[in-house]
Design an enzyme around this catalytic site. Sequence first.
Site, PDB file in Angstrom:
ATOM      1  N   MET A  41       0.693  -1.301  -0.094  1.00  0.00           N
ATOM      2  CA  MET A  41      -0.084   0.059   0.116  1.00  0.00           C
ATOM      3  C   MET A  41       0.923   1.081  -0.128  1.00  0.00           C
ATOM      4  SD  MET A  41      -3.149  -1.291   2.810  1.00  0.00           S
ATOM      5  CE  MET A  41      -1.805  -1.289   4.128  1.00  0.00           C
ATOM      6  N   ASP A  42       1.313   1.786  -1.144  1.00  0.00           N
ATOM      7  CA  ASP A  42       2.035   2.798  -1.161  1.00  0.00           C
ATOM      8  C   ASP A  42       1.606   4.068  -1.741  1.00  0.00           C
ATOM      9  OD1 ASP A  42       4.829   4.094  -1.369  1.00  0.00           O
ATOM     10  OD2 ASP A  42       5.134   3.299  -3.153  1.00  0.00           O
ATOM     11  N   GLY A  43       1.900   5.183  -1.245  1.00  0.00           N
ATOM     12  CA  GLY A  43       1.470   6.208  -1.844  1.00  0.00           C
ATOM     13  C   GLY A  43       0.417   7.200  -0.745  1.00  0.00           C
TER      14      GLY A  43
END
Length: 374
Positions: A41-43
């Site tokens: 879960m990047d960003g």
Amino acid sequence: MGNESSWSGSQCLSTLNNIFRKYLFRVLSCGAIPTHIAFIMDGNRRFAKKQNMVEGEGHRAGYKSLISMLNYCYELGVKYITVYAFSIENFKRKPEEVQYLMDLMVEKIDELLRDESIVNQYGMRLYFIGNLKLLSEEVRTAAEKAMKATAHNSQTVLLICVAYTSYDEIVHAVKESCEEKMNKVQAENSTKAGRDSTDQNGSCEKMNGVYPPEIQDCHKHEVHGTVILGKNDICCNGFSKLEASEKKNGVIKHAVPGFCGEKWNEVQESLQSQLSKGTVESSEDGEMVREIKPLVNLVDIEKHMYMAVAPDPDIVIRSSGETRLSNFLLWQTGYSPLYSPAALWPEIGLWHLVGVVLHYQRNYSYLQKKRKQS
């Protein structure tokens, strides 16, 4: 009147969306559906900055996206979902951000345990994967409570990687495997020592990779886990120590004085029996080569992995367009394709999941072939 009309319109639109999604998933189900999807879960922080949000609010937006994605995945028939929630490396962030994330985690764990939550809707079992000893007592207690409360659920599974890195997981598994084997060997040797207390002191048998105490000092030479046993290498009553050794074809041979010839036929018969069972091989010069099996093997290590509770991921999704695994499930993803949509995690939605499934289905035959070859 206007509010009622607006509410009725929203409800109608929601119903239509549900119907459309239901038929869309039916079409997708004509092909292979992943059993296990892993998400990086990047960003979240970039999303908050992009939307001019207060620092930390991007993580709340990310949680909402997670709940939506879980609903979509479980509706589609995916059983296992793993999410990379917090790396050990994340502890290096600013203390205020780390504390905010820990407080948010406790809050959302409590929400998941409520009667109307997604956990009860899908019969979800929760696992918190990682070095939980690194967490604060409050977070660790909340995680343990959630795992205990959902222990009897089996319909779907959510694995939350927190205080996790693959390096830490692998080191943990190797350490646990070695300790387990060492304890087993020590227990077996203690039992064996008791039974053999009246046996011949000259026995040179190697038990479970460990020589009996009375000959540990004299049996020092071994190459690549292999011991050569020849007629003149048999230990017998009356020997006190090894007096000489010679090297032949790169292999250490042991010369033991005081050989008892009458024992040779008995030993030879025993070795021939083992040879027929595949536990002993014969070398080129006719001598018996006994292969010492490794104490720790692949199965032992995999058994002690944090992720041993789930099958390996079928596909890994990392949002924000990044193509790095960032120390996530390195052991388990050797044959898992990586799909990297450009959207930041809070922007992830239904159509991104459709893209994931189509990507998986296009590569399904190739991936299955590679897995069978491994």
